[in-house]
Design a protein around this motif. Structure first.
Motif, PDB file in Angstrom:
ATOM      1  N   UNK A   1      48.957 -33.094 -45.933  1.00  0.00           N
ATOM      2  CA  UNK A   1      49.320 -32.134 -46.979  1.00  0.00           C
ATOM      3  C   UNK A   1      49.618 -32.863 -48.284  1.00  0.00           C
ATOM      4  N   UNK A   2      50.395 -33.948 -48.186  1.00  0.00           N
ATOM      5  CA  UNK A   2      50.733 -34.711 -49.393  1.00  0.00           C
ATOM      6  C   UNK A   2      49.492 -35.356 -50.000  1.00  0.00           C
ATOM      7  N   UNK A   3      48.592 -35.862 -49.163  1.00  0.00           N
ATOM      8  CA  UNK A   3      47.360 -36.462 -49.670  1.00  0.00           C
ATOM      9  C   UNK A   3      46.512 -35.434 -50.399  1.00  0.00           C
ATOM     10  N   UNK A   4      46.341 -34.256 -49.810  1.00  0.00           N
ATOM     11  CA  UNK A   4      45.577 -33.190 -50.455  1.00  0.00           C
ATOM     12  C   UNK A   4      46.248 -32.757 -51.756  1.00  0.00           C
ATOM     13  N   UNK A   5      47.564 -32.614 -51.714  1.00  0.00           N
ATOM     14  CA  UNK A   5      48.305 -32.170 -52.901  1.00  0.00           C
ATOM     15  C   UNK A   5      48.102 -33.121 -54.063  1.00  0.00           C
ATOM     16  N   UNK A   6      48.341 -34.396 -53.826  1.00  0.00           N
ATOM     17  CA  UNK A   6      48.264 -35.381 -54.910  1.00  0.00           C
ATOM     18  C   UNK A   6      46.837 -35.547 -55.414  1.00  0.00           C
ATOM     19  N   UNK A   7      45.865 -35.502 -54.516  1.00  0.00           N
ATOM     20  CA  UNK A   7      44.463 -35.668 -54.928  1.00  0.00           C
ATOM     21  C   UNK A   7      44.018 -34.507 -55.805  1.00  0.00           C
ATOM     22  N   UNK A   8      44.281 -33.285 -55.345  1.00  0.00           N
ATOM     23  CA  UNK A   8      43.865 -32.128 -56.134  1.00  0.00           C
ATOM     24  C   UNK A   8      44.639 -32.052 -57.441  1.00  0.00           C
ATOM     25  N   UNK A   9      45.933 -32.331 -57.401  1.00  0.00           N
ATOM     26  CA  UNK A   9      46.726 -32.263 -58.628  1.00  0.00           C
ATOM     27  C   UNK A   9      46.207 -33.255 -59.668  1.00  0.00           C
ATOM     28  N   UNK A  10      45.923 -34.471 -59.241  1.00  0.00           N
ATOM     29  CA  UNK A  10      45.447 -35.491 -60.173  1.00  0.00           C
ATOM     30  C   UNK A  10      44.078 -35.121 -60.736  1.00  0.00           C
ATOM     31  N   UNK A  11      43.139 -34.760 -59.867  1.00  0.00           N
ATOM     32  CA  UNK A  11      41.765 -34.478 -60.322  1.00  0.00           C
ATOM     33  C   UNK A  11      41.722 -33.267 -61.254  1.00  0.00           C
ATOM     34  N   UNK A  12      42.405 -32.196 -60.877  1.00  0.00           N
ATOM     35  CA  UNK A  12      42.376 -30.976 -61.688  1.00  0.00           C
ATOM     36  C   UNK A  12      43.107 -31.182 -63.006  1.00  0.00           C
ATOM     37  N   UNK A  13      44.268 -31.833 -62.978  1.00  0.00           N
ATOM     38  CA  UNK A  13      45.040 -32.042 -64.203  1.00  0.00           C
ATOM     39  C   UNK A  13      44.293 -32.928 -65.194  1.00  0.00           C
ATOM     40  N   UNK A  14      43.662 -33.982 -64.685  1.00  0.00           N
ATOM     41  CA  UNK A  14      42.904 -34.879 -65.568  1.00  0.00           C
ATOM     42  C   UNK A  14      41.764 -34.122 -66.229  1.00  0.00           C
ATOM     43  N   UNK A  15      41.034 -33.326 -65.445  1.00  0.00           N
ATOM     44  CA  UNK A  15      39.925 -32.556 -66.024  1.00  0.00           C
ATOM     45  C   UNK A  15      40.436 -31.555 -67.062  1.00  0.00           C
ATOM     46  N   UNK A  16      41.537 -30.874 -66.770  1.00  0.00           N
ATOM     47  CA  UNK A  16      42.129 -29.945 -67.736  1.00  0.00           C
ATOM     48  C   UNK A  16      42.488 -30.651 -69.036  1.00  0.00           C
ATOM     49  N   UNK A  17      43.190 -31.778 -68.923  1.00  0.00           N
ATOM     50  CA  UNK A  17      43.749 -32.441 -70.097  1.00  0.00           C
ATOM     51  C   UNK A  17      42.714 -33.255 -70.871  1.00  0.00           C
ATOM     52  N   UNK A  18      41.550 -33.476 -70.291  1.00  0.00           N
ATOM     53  CA  UNK A  18      40.473 -34.129 -71.039  1.00  0.00           C
ATOM     54  C   UNK A  18      39.787 -33.160 -71.997  1.00  0.00           C
ATOM     55  N   UNK A  19      39.756 -31.882 -71.646  1.00  0.00           N
ATOM     56  CA  UNK A  19      38.989 -30.907 -72.431  1.00  0.00           C
ATOM     57  C   UNK A  19      39.884 -30.012 -73.298  1.00  0.00           C
TER      58      UNK A  19
ATOM     59  N   UNK B   1      39.040 -26.773 -64.023  1.00  0.00           N
ATOM     60  CA  UNK B   1      39.727 -26.770 -62.730  1.00  0.00           C
ATOM     61  C   UNK B   1      38.728 -26.814 -61.586  1.00  0.00           C
ATOM     62  N   UNK B   2      37.645 -26.049 -61.690  1.00  0.00           N
ATOM     63  CA  UNK B   2      36.641 -26.049 -60.637  1.00  0.00           C
ATOM     64  C   UNK B   2      35.934 -27.401 -60.547  1.00  0.00           C
ATOM     65  N   UNK B   3      35.696 -28.030 -61.711  1.00  0.00           N
ATOM     66  CA  UNK B   3      35.108 -29.376 -61.690  1.00  0.00           C
ATOM     67  C   UNK B   3      36.069 -30.350 -60.997  1.00  0.00           C
ATOM     68  N   UNK B   4      37.350 -30.243 -61.320  1.00  0.00           N
ATOM     69  CA  UNK B   4      38.351 -31.077 -60.659  1.00  0.00           C
ATOM     70  C   UNK B   4      38.387 -30.833 -59.163  1.00  0.00           C
ATOM     71  N   UNK B   5      38.229 -29.567 -58.756  1.00  0.00           N
ATOM     72  CA  UNK B   5      38.203 -29.250 -57.338  1.00  0.00           C
ATOM     73  C   UNK B   5      37.006 -29.866 -56.626  1.00  0.00           C
ATOM     74  N   UNK B   6      35.853 -29.885 -57.304  1.00  0.00           N
ATOM     75  CA  UNK B   6      34.664 -30.517 -56.727  1.00  0.00           C
ATOM     76  C   UNK B   6      34.866 -32.020 -56.552  1.00  0.00           C
ATOM     77  N   UNK B   7      35.471 -32.654 -57.555  1.00  0.00           N
ATOM     78  CA  UNK B   7      35.729 -34.099 -57.469  1.00  0.00           C
ATOM     79  C   UNK B   7      36.700 -34.401 -56.334  1.00  0.00           C
ATOM     80  N   UNK B   8      37.760 -33.597 -56.221  1.00  0.00           N
ATOM     81  CA  UNK B   8      38.745 -33.806 -55.158  1.00  0.00           C
ATOM     82  C   UNK B   8      38.113 -33.600 -53.780  1.00  0.00           C
ATOM     83  N   UNK B   9      37.244 -32.586 -53.650  1.00  0.00           N
ATOM     84  CA  UNK B   9      36.574 -32.348 -52.371  1.00  0.00           C
ATOM     85  C   UNK B   9      35.705 -33.536 -51.986  1.00  0.00           C
ATOM     86  N   UNK B  10      35.019 -34.118 -52.974  1.00  0.00           N
ATOM     87  CA  UNK B  10      34.189 -35.300 -52.719  1.00  0.00           C
ATOM     88  C   UNK B  10      35.057 -36.486 -52.292  1.00  0.00           C
TER      89      UNK B  10
END
Length: 299
Positions: free
Chosen positions: A61-79, A177-186
């Motif tokens: 759970x913690x691994x999924x949480x941190x991975x998705x949070x990082x990937x989605x937040x980075x994608x949000x804050x880049x654009x 967010x969806x792009x971040x979700x794709x990166x996290x899934x990969x």
């Protein structure tokens, strides 16, 4: 393929078709919605207690949480900052004291409810076979009430369509967010549809955790809940610091909470001009959370 989605989405549609004009009725609905959220979060904790290899699942759970949070937040804050450059918004610095401590305590309370359910399940050693069915029934009632809330939030289609900036913020949030979700899934080597569903919470931690838990089990439900809760906690801290220079970024990162929970912070720090933009952006994202999440879960 879409039967499960339609079954869960149906009460939301029915609720959205019901207009409510009495403030007392709306207040009652709001109160019951909050209570049902607490009940389902407690049941989520009970579900976690029923997992085999609990320690391993909690680390997942913690691994999924941190991975998705990082990937989605980075994608949000880049654009999002690009909107501040291309479509600048004048803000007014507020001078009122913000009840941030109270807001943070509300978020902590939700974590404690999940923890209490987990602790109860571990200590009482009870039969937990009923938890999933109870959660589904309460979820249907909750979605019905949420539909009523969205219909009676005060936003009309005309107000939404005329607020171009709020719509642009919402569109950027959805796309990144969806792009971040794709990166996290990969990165996590999980199905793409699971990653897209996880990325569709947009800060609505209670509903995201409930829908993901109902669709994919308590591991995904717990990760979705913590992922979106972390967004809200970061947004509460980030809005006062960023909104004067990057108002679109501050409003956008708040996600669905920009129309309710973080709106007082946005108004006090950014001024009244930020309010309609935040409400429109938050409303669109709130409306799309169950739509997108249920869609991806049904694939």
């Amino acid at each position: 393929m879409f039967s499960g989605m339609l079954f869960i989405f149906f009460p939301l549609i029915i609720g959205y078709l019901i207009p409510v004009k009495k403030e007392s009725v709306l207040a009652f609905i709001n109160a019951q919605t909050s209570r049902l959220v607490l009940v389902i979060l407690a049941l989520m904790g009970l579900s976690l207690a029923g997992l085999d290899n609990l320690g391993e699942n909690l680390s997942q759970i913690l691994l999924y949480t941190l991975t998705f949070f990082f990937c989605i937040s980075v994608c949000n804050l880049l654009v999002l900052p690009l909107l501040d450059k291309g479509f600048p918004l004048t803000t007014q610095h507020g001078h009122q004291q913000l009840p941030k401590a109270k807001m943070l305590l509300e978020s902590v309370k939700l974590i404690l409810v999940v923890a209490a359910g987990l602790l109860a399940g571990l200590l009482l050693n009870m039969d937990l076979s009923w938890v999933d069915q109870a959660s589904e029934i309460i979820l249907l009632v909750l979605l019905f009430l949420i539909g009523i809330q969205l219909r009676n939030s005060g936003m009309t289609l005309k107000q939404i369509l005329l607020n171009r900036q709020g719509m642009m913020i919402a569109l950027v949030m959805i796309t990144t967010s969806l792009i971040g979700g794709l990166i996290a899934a990969w990165m996590l080597n999980i199905p793409v549809t699971h990653g897209l569903a996880m990325a569709s919470g947009f800060g609505w931690y209670s509903l995201a955790g409930i829908l993901m838990g109902d669709g994919l089990g308590p591991v995904y439900g717990g990760a979705a809940f913590l992922n979106e809760l972390m967004r809200e906690l970061i947004a509460l801290t980030m809005i006062p610091a960023l909104i004067s220079r990057y108002p679109n970024t501050a409003i956008g990162y708040a996600g669905a909470t920009a129309m309710d929970f973080t709106l007082p912070v946005i108004q006090n720090c950014g001024g009244i001009r930020c309010v309609p933009i935040a409400i429109v952006s938050g409303f669109i994202l709130s409306l799309l959370v169950p739509v997108l999440m249920l869609f991806f879960l049904s694939l």
